[in-house]
Design a protein around this motif. Structure first.
Motif, PDB file in Angstrom:
ATOM      1  N   PHE A  50       0.826  -1.200   0.000  1.00  0.00           N
ATOM      2  CA  PHE A  50       0.000   0.000   0.000  1.00  0.00           C
ATOM      3  C   PHE A  50       0.865   1.257   0.000  1.00  0.00           C
ATOM      4  O   PHE A  50       0.607   2.199  -0.740  1.00  0.00           O
ATOM      5  N   TYR A  51       1.907   1.265   0.825  1.00  0.00           N
ATOM      6  CA  TYR A  51       2.803   2.419   0.901  1.00  0.00           C
ATOM      7  C   TYR A  51       3.452   2.698  -0.455  1.00  0.00           C
ATOM      8  O   TYR A  51       3.530   3.852  -0.891  1.00  0.00           O
ATOM      9  N   ASN A  52       3.896   1.647  -1.137  1.00  0.00           N
ATOM     10  CA  ASN A  52       4.497   1.819  -2.464  1.00  0.00           C
ATOM     11  C   ASN A  52       3.498   2.392  -3.458  1.00  0.00           C
ATOM     12  O   ASN A  52       3.831   3.269  -4.258  1.00  0.00           O
ATOM     13  N   ALA A  53       2.267   1.906  -3.404  1.00  0.00           N
ATOM     14  CA  ALA A  53       1.227   2.427  -4.292  1.00  0.00           C
ATOM     15  C   ALA A  53       0.934   3.890  -3.976  1.00  0.00           C
ATOM     16  O   ALA A  53       0.816   4.718  -4.888  1.00  0.00           O
ATOM     17  N   LYS A  54       0.829   4.210  -2.701  1.00  0.00           N
ATOM     18  CA  LYS A  54       0.533   5.585  -2.302  1.00  0.00           C
ATOM     19  C   LYS A  54       1.655   6.542  -2.710  1.00  0.00           C
ATOM     20  O   LYS A  54       1.397   7.637  -3.214  1.00  0.00           O
ATOM     21  N   THR A  55       2.890   6.116  -2.513  1.00  0.00           N
ATOM     22  CA  THR A  55       4.030   6.944  -2.889  1.00  0.00           C
ATOM     23  C   THR A  55       4.055   7.181  -4.399  1.00  0.00           C
ATOM     24  O   THR A  55       4.262   8.298  -4.863  1.00  0.00           O
ATOM     25  N   LYS A  56       3.814   6.126  -5.165  1.00  0.00           N
ATOM     26  CA  LYS A  56       3.806   6.260  -6.625  1.00  0.00           C
ATOM     27  C   LYS A  56       2.628   7.124  -7.073  1.00  0.00           C
ATOM     28  O   LYS A  56       2.740   7.894  -8.032  1.00  0.00           O
ATOM     29  N   TYR A  57       1.497   7.041  -6.347  1.00  0.00           N
ATOM     30  CA  TYR A  57       0.348   7.883  -6.686  1.00  0.00           C
ATOM     31  C   TYR A  57       0.704   9.355  -6.513  1.00  0.00           C
ATOM     32  O   TYR A  57       0.364  10.196  -7.358  1.00  0.00           O
ATOM     33  N   GLU A  58       1.388   9.673  -5.436  1.00  0.00           N
ATOM     34  CA  GLU A  58       1.805  11.052  -5.200  1.00  0.00           C
ATOM     35  C   GLU A  58       2.766  11.528  -6.291  1.00  0.00           C
ATOM     36  O   GLU A  58       2.666  12.660  -6.769  1.00  0.00           O
ATOM     37  N   GLN A  59       3.660  10.653  -6.712  1.00  0.00           N
ATOM     38  CA  GLN A  59       4.581  10.995  -7.807  1.00  0.00           C
ATOM     39  C   GLN A  59       3.813  11.202  -9.113  1.00  0.00           C
ATOM     40  O   GLN A  59       4.118  12.110  -9.886  1.00  0.00           O
ATOM     41  N   ALA A  60       2.820  10.361  -9.348  1.00  0.00           N
ATOM     42  CA  ALA A  60       2.008  10.482 -10.562  1.00  0.00           C
ATOM     43  C   ALA A  60       1.274  11.814 -10.584  1.00  0.00           C
ATOM     44  O   ALA A  60       1.215  12.485 -11.628  1.00  0.00           O
ATOM     45  N   ASP A  61       0.720  12.221  -9.440  1.00  0.00           N
ATOM     46  CA  ASP A  61       0.028  13.507  -9.377  1.00  0.00           C
ATOM     47  C   ASP A  61       0.967  14.665  -9.707  1.00  0.00           C
ATOM     48  O   ASP A  61       0.615  15.566 -10.469  1.00  0.00           O
ATOM     49  N   LEU A  62       2.159  14.631  -9.150  1.00  0.00           N
ATOM     50  CA  LEU A  62       3.132  15.690  -9.436  1.00  0.00           C
ATOM     51  C   LEU A  62       3.526  15.683 -10.911  1.00  0.00           C
ATOM     52  O   LEU A  62       3.613  16.748 -11.545  1.00  0.00           O
ATOM     53  N   GLN A  63       3.751  14.506 -11.452  1.00  0.00           N
ATOM     54  CA  GLN A  63       4.120  14.384 -12.864  1.00  0.00           C
ATOM     55  C   GLN A  63       2.985  14.870 -13.758  1.00  0.00           C
ATOM     56  O   GLN A  63       3.224  15.518 -14.777  1.00  0.00           O
ATOM     57  N   ARG A  64       1.739  14.568 -13.371  1.00  0.00           N
ATOM     58  CA  ARG A  64       0.585  15.010 -14.155  1.00  0.00           C
ATOM     59  C   ARG A  64       0.498  16.528 -14.175  1.00  0.00           C
ATOM     60  O   ARG A  64       0.241  17.131 -15.223  1.00  0.00           O
ATOM     61  N   LEU A  65       0.725  17.160 -13.033  1.00  0.00           N
ATOM     62  CA  LEU A  65       0.687  18.620 -12.984  1.00  0.00           C
ATOM     63  C   LEU A  65       1.773  19.234 -13.861  1.00  0.00           C
ATOM     64  O   LEU A  65       1.530  20.236 -14.542  1.00  0.00           O
ATOM     65  N   GLU A  66       2.953  18.630 -13.860  1.00  0.00           N
ATOM     66  CA  GLU A  66       4.023  19.096 -14.749  1.00  0.00           C
ATOM     67  C   GLU A  66       3.622  18.921 -16.209  1.00  0.00           C
ATOM     68  O   GLU A  66       3.878  19.796 -17.038  1.00  0.00           O
ATOM     69  N   ALA A  67       3.000  17.797 -16.528  1.00  0.00           N
ATOM     70  CA  ALA A  67       2.575  17.526 -17.899  1.00  0.00           C
ATOM     71  C   ALA A  67       1.497  18.517 -18.340  1.00  0.00           C
ATOM     72  O   ALA A  67       1.482  18.936 -19.504  1.00  0.00           O
ATOM     73  N   GLU A  68       0.616  18.883 -17.425  1.00  0.00           N
ATOM     74  CA  GLU A  68      -0.416  19.866 -17.767  1.00  0.00           C
ATOM     75  C   GLU A  68       0.185  21.238 -18.036  1.00  0.00           C
ATOM     76  O   GLU A  68      -0.340  21.998 -18.842  1.00  0.00           O
ATOM     77  N   ALA A  69       1.294  21.548 -17.375  1.00  0.00           N
ATOM     78  CA  ALA A  69       1.979  22.822 -17.596  1.00  0.00           C
ATOM     79  C   ALA A  69       2.730  22.830 -18.929  1.00  0.00           C
ATOM     80  O   ALA A  69       2.983  23.894 -19.485  1.00  0.00           O
TER      81      ALA A  69
END
Length: 98
Positions: free
Chosen positions: A13-32
């Motif tokens: 679960f921790y690995n999934a949660k950590t990767k989810y947080e990274q995905a959110d940050l990456q998505r925001l960068e991609a939107e920019a």
């Protein structure tokens, strides 16, 4: 060395949660930078990783206290991957069970 099962699924679960947080940050960068397809592909891959890891919790540990959090992460990951039908299914599952 003995590993407690609860530690194993929390680690998953921790690995999934950590990767989810990274995905959110990456998505925001991609939107920019919408012209940068590498950023978009990266966050899509990260969300797919989250879906797989969190799904393994549902399959292997259906009575754990992380099931509801896993369902939510899976649903949001499907949503951000534009897989709306799968996202809706997970959100319905979450509402029906919790």
């Amino acid at each position: 060395m003995w590993v407690l099962p609860s530690c194993v699924y929390y680690n998953t679960f921790y690995n999934a949660k950590t990767k989810y947080e990274q995905a959110d940050l990456q998505r925001l960068e991609a939107e920019a930078e919408p012209e940068n397809r590498v950023l978009a592909n990266t966050y899509l891959d990260y969300y797919l990783f989250v879906i797989r890891k969190a799904s393994s919790i549902l399959e292997l540990h259906p009575d754990s206290k992380w099931v509801d959090d896993s369902l939510l992460m899976i649903g949001k990951s499907y949503y951000w991957r534009c897989e709306r039908r799968d996202a809706l299914q997970k959100f319905d599952e979450l509402l029906g069970n919790f």
